[in-house]
Design an enzyme around this catalytic site. Sequence first.
Site, PDB file in Angstrom:
ATOM      1  N   ASN A 259       0.819  -1.211   0.000  1.00  0.00           N
ATOM      2  CA  ASN A 259       0.000   0.000   0.000  1.00  0.00           C
ATOM      3  C   ASN A 259       0.855   1.265   0.000  1.00  0.00           C
ATOM      4  O   ASN A 259       0.323   2.374   0.111  1.00  0.00           O
ATOM      5  CB  ASN A 259      -0.939   0.019   1.207  1.00  0.00           C
ATOM      6  CG  ASN A 259      -2.167  -0.847   0.968  1.00  0.00           C
ATOM      7  OD1 ASN A 259      -2.450  -1.229  -0.161  1.00  0.00           O
ATOM      8  ND2 ASN A 259      -2.879  -1.154   2.031  1.00  0.00           N
TER       9      ASN A 259
ATOM     10  N   HIS B  79     -15.014   0.397   5.933  1.00  0.00           N
ATOM     11  CA  HIS B  79     -13.893  -0.258   6.608  1.00  0.00           C
ATOM     12  C   HIS B  79     -14.195  -0.520   8.087  1.00  0.00           C
ATOM     13  O   HIS B  79     -14.959   0.227   8.723  1.00  0.00           O
ATOM     14  CB  HIS B  79     -12.669   0.665   6.500  1.00  0.00           C
ATOM     15  CG  HIS B  79     -11.400   0.041   6.986  1.00  0.00           C
ATOM     16  ND1 HIS B  79     -10.822   0.369   8.190  1.00  0.00           N
ATOM     17  CD2 HIS B  79     -10.596  -0.901   6.428  1.00  0.00           C
ATOM     18  CE1 HIS B  79      -9.709  -0.327   8.345  1.00  0.00           C
ATOM     19  NE2 HIS B  79      -9.547  -1.101   7.279  1.00  0.00           N
TER      20      HIS B  79
ATOM     21  N   GLU C 165     -16.583   5.877   1.885  1.00  0.00           N
ATOM     22  CA  GLU C 165     -15.201   5.960   1.402  1.00  0.00           C
ATOM     23  C   GLU C 165     -15.198   6.436  -0.039  1.00  0.00           C
ATOM     24  O   GLU C 165     -16.216   6.347  -0.724  1.00  0.00           O
ATOM     25  CB  GLU C 165     -14.540   4.567   1.459  1.00  0.00           C
ATOM     26  CG  GLU C 165     -14.507   3.963   2.853  1.00  0.00           C
ATOM     27  CD  GLU C 165     -13.913   2.548   2.881  1.00  0.00           C
ATOM     28  OE1 GLU C 165     -13.152   2.186   1.968  1.00  0.00           O
ATOM     29  OE2 GLU C 165     -14.227   1.823   3.831  1.00  0.00           O
TER      30      GLU C 165
ATOM     31  N   SER D 166     -11.120  -0.383  -0.896  1.00  0.00           N
ATOM     32  CA  SER D 166      -9.778  -0.955  -1.036  1.00  0.00           C
ATOM     33  C   SER D 166      -9.746  -2.322  -1.685  1.00  0.00           C
ATOM     34  O   SER D 166      -8.743  -2.682  -2.295  1.00  0.00           O
ATOM     35  CB  SER D 166      -9.101  -1.027   0.323  1.00  0.00           C
ATOM     36  OG  SER D 166      -9.737  -1.983   1.134  1.00  0.00           O
TER      37      SER D 166
ATOM     38  N   ASP E 157     -13.868   8.842   3.896  1.00  0.00           N
ATOM     39  CA  ASP E 157     -12.565   8.199   4.081  1.00  0.00           C
ATOM     40  C   ASP E 157     -11.870   8.159   2.719  1.00  0.00           C
ATOM     41  O   ASP E 157     -12.326   7.470   1.805  1.00  0.00           O
ATOM     42  CB  ASP E 157     -12.808   6.786   4.644  1.00  0.00           C
ATOM     43  CG  ASP E 157     -11.556   5.923   4.749  1.00  0.00           C
ATOM     44  OD1 ASP E 157     -10.724   5.979   3.833  1.00  0.00           O
ATOM     45  OD2 ASP E 157     -11.438   5.166   5.727  1.00  0.00           O
TER      46      ASP E 157
ATOM     47  N   HIS F 270      -7.479   5.399   0.577  1.00  0.00           N
ATOM     48  CA  HIS F 270      -6.863   4.769  -0.599  1.00  0.00           C
ATOM     49  C   HIS F 270      -6.786   5.723  -1.789  1.00  0.00           C
ATOM     50  O   HIS F 270      -6.573   5.274  -2.920  1.00  0.00           O
ATOM     51  CB  HIS F 270      -7.616   3.493  -0.967  1.00  0.00           C
ATOM     52  CG  HIS F 270      -7.463   2.450   0.085  1.00  0.00           C
ATOM     53  ND1 HIS F 270      -6.361   1.623   0.161  1.00  0.00           N
ATOM     54  CD2 HIS F 270      -8.233   2.156   1.160  1.00  0.00           C
ATOM     55  CE1 HIS F 270      -6.480   0.844   1.218  1.00  0.00           C
ATOM     56  NE2 HIS F 270      -7.602   1.140   1.847  1.00  0.00           N
TER      57      HIS F 270
ATOM     58  N   LYS G 175      -0.135   5.164   3.382  1.00  0.00           N
ATOM     59  CA  LYS G 175      -0.259   4.471   2.092  1.00  0.00           C
ATOM     60  C   LYS G 175       0.354   5.351   0.982  1.00  0.00           C
ATOM     61  O   LYS G 175       1.542   5.284   0.749  1.00  0.00           O
ATOM     62  CB  LYS G 175      -1.722   4.105   1.851  1.00  0.00           C
ATOM     63  CG  LYS G 175      -2.263   3.190   2.964  1.00  0.00           C
ATOM     64  CD  LYS G 175      -3.644   2.694   2.707  1.00  0.00           C
ATOM     65  CE  LYS G 175      -4.336   2.136   3.939  1.00  0.00           C
ATOM     66  NZ  LYS G 175      -3.816   0.849   4.403  1.00  0.00           N
TER      67      LYS G 175
HETATM   68  N1  PMP Z   1      -9.729   3.219   6.113  1.00  0.00           N
HETATM   69  C1  PMP Z   1      -9.612   2.297   5.151  1.00  0.00           C
HETATM   70  C2  PMP Z   1     -10.618   2.288   4.058  1.00  0.00           C
HETATM   71  C3  PMP Z   1      -8.559   1.367   5.179  1.00  0.00           C
HETATM   72  O1  PMP Z   1      -8.458   0.449   4.216  1.00  0.00           O
HETATM   73  C4  PMP Z   1      -7.623   1.427   6.230  1.00  0.00           C
HETATM   74  C5  PMP Z   1      -6.438   0.489   6.368  1.00  0.00           C
HETATM   75  N2  PMP Z   1      -6.141  -0.385   5.457  1.00  0.00           N
HETATM   76  C6  PMP Z   1      -7.789   2.396   7.213  1.00  0.00           C
HETATM   77  C7  PMP Z   1      -8.843   3.272   7.134  1.00  0.00           C
HETATM   78  C8  PMP Z   1      -6.844   2.496   8.348  1.00  0.00           C
HETATM   79  O2  PMP Z   1      -5.732   3.259   7.971  1.00  0.00           O
HETATM   80  P1  PMP Z   1      -4.318   3.018   8.662  1.00  0.00           P
HETATM   81  O3  PMP Z   1      -3.685   1.863   7.954  1.00  0.00           O
HETATM   82  O4  PMP Z   1      -3.590   4.293   8.508  1.00  0.00           O
HETATM   83  O5  PMP Z   1      -4.597   2.676  10.106  1.00  0.00           O
END
Ligand code: PMP
Length: 411
Positions: A61, A149, A192, A196, A221, A224, A255
């Site tokens: 990522n 998420h 979002e 992802s 969010d 990504h 990421k």
């Molecule tokens: N939101 C989404 C959509 C994610 O996929 C992720 C982690 N993969 C997060 C939040 C959490 O982010 P972080 O890895 O910085 O904790």
Amino acid sequence: MEYEAFFRRQIDRLRADGNYRVFAEIERQAGNFPRAVLHNPPTGHPGENGAPREITIWCSNDYLGMGQHPDVLAAMHDAIDRLGAGAGGTRNISGTSIAHVELERELASLHGKESALLFASGYMSNWATLGTIAARLPGCIVLSDAGNHASMIEGIRHSRAERHIFAHNDPADLDRILATLPADAPKIVAFESVYSMDGDIAPIAAICDVADKHGAMTYLDEVHAVGLYGPQGAGIAARDGVADRLTIVEGTLGKGFGVVGGYIAASDALCDFVRSFASGYIFSTALPPAIAAGACASIRAVRAADGLRARHADRVRAVRAALDQAGVPHQLNPSHIVPVIVGDPIKTRLLTDRLLTRHGIYVQPINYPTVPRGTERLRLTPSPLHSDQDIAQLATALGAEWAELNLAESA
Ligand code: PMP
């Protein structure tokens, strides 16, 4: 109770289902991404590991390779030398470094918001912000996309606020649910931009239209998407010209920006409210200043790097074309995430083990509960640093193993 036996039984069940997670032990080497050394490669015999070997990473990522960008490394070295290792406390008690303040200003500017607030991770920013707003705003009702998420889901649950799940990326369903709720109740719509695992993208403007119609706040969010899309990498909302319609934008520094940490960007009043009431913010040691300095350098470099974003998009197109040629089906979507659905956890693991042992290609299998059962997959994430040769090697290897395992029929 036999506690140990209970723990072991749960793990054994995961193993039997093919859902037991084995963490690949990776030695990333600055300057060498996407190459790295894998210290526990599978041998094909359960429970056995081979000798360390060089691999090409296809599932990181660190989407743009910013985790090894010279500006980022230099900023972190410099900050350690000037400011030391740790923050020295929570943000409230001696832990607010000038590096945190500078980074929060940069983030607010990136998203065109009045303020930004840093957290230890994106997970914590979702959990703490949604949890705090939904719990503290009397009568608040949360509308949550079905594909959200875990960090958002857990934050919303923790708040104990009334919540409704709307169908994934479906503004009409959101509208239908909102119409059944009391008009004067405070509401927040959480969703979002880039999802992802499927790599699909939310209709942000349409969701904002519905939210506006019902007087709801919006929480997006962009974990990504930040760094990768829109002018200066500010995300999909910025790309779509609707960033100013969002109440809160949330993102990660781990990421596209290649470091670690999470944040929200919003109005002064909202950030101040979360800063003042979110226990996950207040009672946790601040990120090390060197992390903040590295993330800030990364954002500055990424904002100016339209060429890097173009190269990234080009690599994604090249991977898709190479997979087509090699006869490997992949899910079409409008983002940089290339899902190859296998549809079975054991076959997915078999495929990824073969890619590793035979070809030195590392793709982590994605199994339940990260994705629904029956949609187990590889999730390929091309970066600007993958060469034509890397892409050709991936497609040839995947094509050969796909055919040998007879996966074409099961996908
Ligand atoms: N939101 C989404 C959509 C994610 O996929 C992720 C982690 N993969 C997060 C939040 C959490 O982010 P972080 O890895 O910085 O904790």
